[in-house]
Design an enzyme around this catalytic site. Structure first.
Site, PDB file in Angstrom:
ATOM      1  N   GLU A  52      25.403  73.488   6.416  1.00 56.54           N
ATOM      2  CA  GLU A  52      25.586  72.178   5.799  1.00 56.54           C
ATOM      3  C   GLU A  52      24.645  71.227   6.523  1.00 56.54           C
ATOM      4  O   GLU A  52      24.726  71.082   7.746  1.00 56.54           O
ATOM      5  CB  GLU A  52      27.019  71.675   5.973  1.00 56.54           C
ATOM      6  CG  GLU A  52      28.025  72.351   5.078  1.00 56.54           C
ATOM      7  CD  GLU A  52      29.428  71.797   5.299  1.00 56.54           C
ATOM      8  OE1 GLU A  52      29.583  70.767   5.995  1.00 56.54           O
ATOM      9  OE2 GLU A  52      30.379  72.400   4.796  1.00 56.54           O
ATOM     10  N   ASP A  63      33.852  60.082   8.054  1.00 53.83           N
ATOM     11  CA  ASP A  63      33.502  60.755   9.300  1.00 53.83           C
ATOM     12  C   ASP A  63      33.995  60.018  10.528  1.00 53.83           C
ATOM     13  O   ASP A  63      34.060  58.794  10.547  1.00 53.83           O
ATOM     14  CB  ASP A  63      31.976  60.922   9.377  1.00 53.83           C
ATOM     15  CG  ASP A  63      31.501  62.050   8.480  1.00 53.83           C
ATOM     16  OD1 ASP A  63      31.881  63.200   8.745  1.00 53.83           O
ATOM     17  OD2 ASP A  63      30.785  61.768   7.504  1.00 53.83           O
TER      18      ASP A  63
END
Lengths: 275, 413
Positions: A52, A63
């Site tokens: 990724e 995040d």
């Protein structure tokens, strides 16, 4: 059905080998373009089965502090979407087989603009997309045009994906399903292995897609425990933290930046291989 | 996208007040661009709000709080000296700065705290810029016995100390956000992160008419009491509708609250005033998303955003912490593209001048946010005939800003 993608082939091969995939997340351009390219190109040999690649965004709302900081490091070095595509092209020239998924937020894609983004991602050799802030309800935006170009669109399922939503989350998802092991942002809590296995088992009743589990997996031991019930384990924050911890006093990469990250990948990879 | 455009045009033909659609869109703006973790929550909130809206008991509880706790209706005040000074339109202030807590923010907070209680939530979070929303949230949380955490950029914590202290007195936990530029945008990121981690028991009171659906429409509905009161009060004062409406815009909640009840009145000219900062020609020197930005996706909705060529969000600048936000509510983006509302920008310097003018002429110290609207009024009113009825929303009082103003004017306190 579209023909088997690089992602499908990789999961099928790993299944035949009898082990789970190690999915590694790194941020494009972190801590700088050249170092990031060395890390990316070194990942397959270190044992990464899928990659990724984070597309840096100024406001990464899903995040935690580790990935936020890595995004910021890349942007402060002048990283752009064009440079992310350069990295993808370099990776694909170097490694024709390891699947690469672009991970990020919608705005930089929307602004690129979308159609050009999809064409360029495909041409550069990306295999799939994870766009955190595009739920199934917004499939017209990017998911359907991505599928039409032969890119997998990978969706997140979470502990809050209630009884009514696995159907919505699975529709138009291909490649694999990314199960978020905690309610929270990336890298902030430790997943409860038993609960994760319970959820994964439940989702597996509804789909034949491989399931990779992430958000909060840090150590080889955790990776091994999670892998027992999943087709893949995603490690991200731990890797970008390894980048951070290797940096010099002014945030510059050092002689150990690349090796620290790849050594961690090696130890995680070994934990997932049958003894 | 062609069909989206057509739909928005069809909607425009009939009414400007029908939006959003079921997916939360005003034309192409709005929507629900959130991570999967939040999606079930957002949908649940939408359903709960629709039920509450249809429940007479909910409305009646809200009406009572407005009357006896917030002090509504706020007056519609004829600013006589200012009107004479400007020599044109007849200028009225909608006095929402007289509300309990000193701004229009309480209108929305009362509505949302009732909804949070109704949904059985146990904890409140909110973001704040100038601290006006944070104070209003802390206030309703004290009254309704709910623990609350307010996320505020560390830079704003520094420049809005009086409000930080008020929040703490009211029992709120103030979390100084040190990510990004440490202002409102970053406070909202952090509040969203907290919400994702505490989805089951936590209710997020967004302070402006932005974010994922249902927030833009819900906050607008709670703020629309401003425009509804103006309609009645102007009828009483002058026997007709106003001709001109002016309000400042950061996220745009006070503006949409004033504008929305008048959107279908063709005779009413409507102006939204953005923060021009150092000037629209100064790169990253303003917060005028509508005048100087372009459409993008942030904080759960598609709307006009300040961003660079690569889709990275800019920090922007405004003297006013409450307008210091790189986005704007999606309904404003739609009203701009539909051409129904005119959006203009006022600089820091112009806002400071209006701040002083209002203080001296009317004995009202405005917040720096409505000082932007007022500055535009000083330009517009002289160009209008004397029988033009102009209403400006005085959405907040300036007590919180006196320290910043003193600093900008080079005065010792």
């Amino acid at each position: 059905m579209i023909s088997a993608s690089r992602i499908d082939q990789r999961f099928a091969a790993l299944k035949a080998e009898g082990r789970s995939a190690l999915v590694t997340f790194v941020t494009a351009g972190d801590p700088d373009y050249a170092t990031s390219e060395k890390i990316l190109l070194g990942l397959p040999a270190a044992g990464a089965d899928l990659i990724e690649l984070g597309m840096p965004f100024s406001d990464p709302m899903a995040d935690g502090p580790a990935v936020q900081a890595s995004s910021l490091r890349a942007l402060q070095q002048g990283h752009t979407m064009r440079k992310t595509f350069e990295l993808v092209r370099a990776f694909r020239t170097h490694d024709p087989r390891t699947p690469l998924v672009l991970f990020g937020y919608y705005n930089p894609v929307y602004i690129y603009p979308r159609e050009a983004f999809l064409d360029e991602a495909k041409a550069a050799g990306a295999d799939g997309l994870i766009i955190v802030d595009l739920p199934p309800e917004a499939d017209d935006e990017l998911c359907l045009p991505a599928i039409a170009r032969g890119l997998n669109f990978i969706r997140l399922a979470t502990p809050t994906t209630d009884e009514a939503r696995p159907g919505a989350v699975l529709a138009n998802t291909s490649g694999f399903l990314y199960y978020v092991s905690i309610t929270g942002v990336t890298g902030t809590a430790t997943p409860d292995v038993a609960a994760v296995h319970h959820h994964v088992t439940r989702i597996k009743k509804a789909t034949r897609l491989p399931i990779a589990v992430g958000f909060g997996v840090r150590t080889p031991e955790q990776a091994n425990a999670i892998a027992a019930g999943a087709d893949g384990v995603v490690v991200g924050s731990a890797l970008v933290n390894a980048v951070k911890d290797s940096l010099g006093p002014t945030g510059e990469s050092t002689g150990k930046t690349v090796s620290d990250v790849l050594d961690l990948v090696k130890s995680l990879s070994q934990a997932l291989r049958p003894a | 996208m062609a069909s989206e455009k057509k739909k928005s045009q069809e909607a425009m033909l009939n009414t400007y007040r029908a939006g959003p659609n079921e997916q939360g869109f005003f034309g192409i703006f709005g929507g629900r661009f959130v991570a999967e973790t939040l999606m079930p929550l957002i949908l649940e909130l939408g359903r709960a709000y629709e039920e509450a809206k249809a429940d007479p008991a909910f409305q009646s509880a809200l009406d009572t709080l407005h009357a006896h706790y917030a002090g509504r209706p706020s007056p519609l005040y004829f600013a006589e000296r200012l009107t004479r000074h400007l020599g044109g339109a007849k200028v009225y202030f909608k006095r929402d700065e007289l509300n309990h807590t000193g701004s229009h923010k309480i209108n929305n907070c009362l509505g949302q705290i009732l909804l949070a209680k109704r949904m059985g939530k146990k904890r409140i979070i909110a973001e704040t810029g100038a601290g006006q929303h944070g104070v209003a949230v802390a206030t309703v949380c004290a009254k309704f016995e709910m623990p609350c955490t307010i996320f505020m950029g560390a830079v704003d914590v520094e420049r809005q100390k009086p409000n930080v202290f008020r929040m703490k007195l009211l029992g709120a936990k103030v979390n100084a956000v040190t990510s990004g530029a440490q202002t409102l945008k970053d406070a909202m990121n952090e509040a969203l992160r907290d919400w994702v981690a505490n989805v089951r028991d936590t209710y997020y009171i967004i302070g402006t008419a932005a974010g994922p659906a249902p927030y833009p429409a819900m906050v607008r509905d709670f703020q629309s009491i401003i425009g509804r009161e103006v309609r009645e009060q102007m009828q009483t004062a002058e026997g007709r509708l106003p001709d001109t409406l002016v309000a400042c815009i950061g996220g745009g909640s006070n503006a949409i609250g004033l504008f929305h009840p008048f959107l279908d009145e063709e005779s009413v000219a409507i102006y939204g005033v953005e923060a021009g900062g150092h000037g629209l020609d100064v790169p990253d020197g303003h917060c005028a998303s509508l005048s100087g930005g372009r459409p993008g996706v942030l904080h759960g909705n598609r709307t006009y955003l300040l961003q660079n060529a690569d889709g990275q969000i800019l920090e922007g600048h405004s003297i006013s912490a409450g307008l210091d936000y790189p986005g704007v509510g999606p309904e404003h983006s739609w009203l701009k593209e539909a051409g129904r509302v005119s959006y203009v920008a006022i600089t820091d310097k112009e806002a400071l001048e209006a701040f002083q003018l209002c203080t001296r002429l009317e004995g009202i110290i405005p917040a720096l946010e409505p000082a932007h609207a007022l500055s535009f009024v000083t330009k517009l009113a002289p160009t209008l005939p004397k029988d033009n009825l102009l209403v400006m929303n005085m959405c907040g009082r300036g007590d919180k800003d006196i320290f910043a103003v003193a600093q900008h004017l080079g005065m010792q306190m």
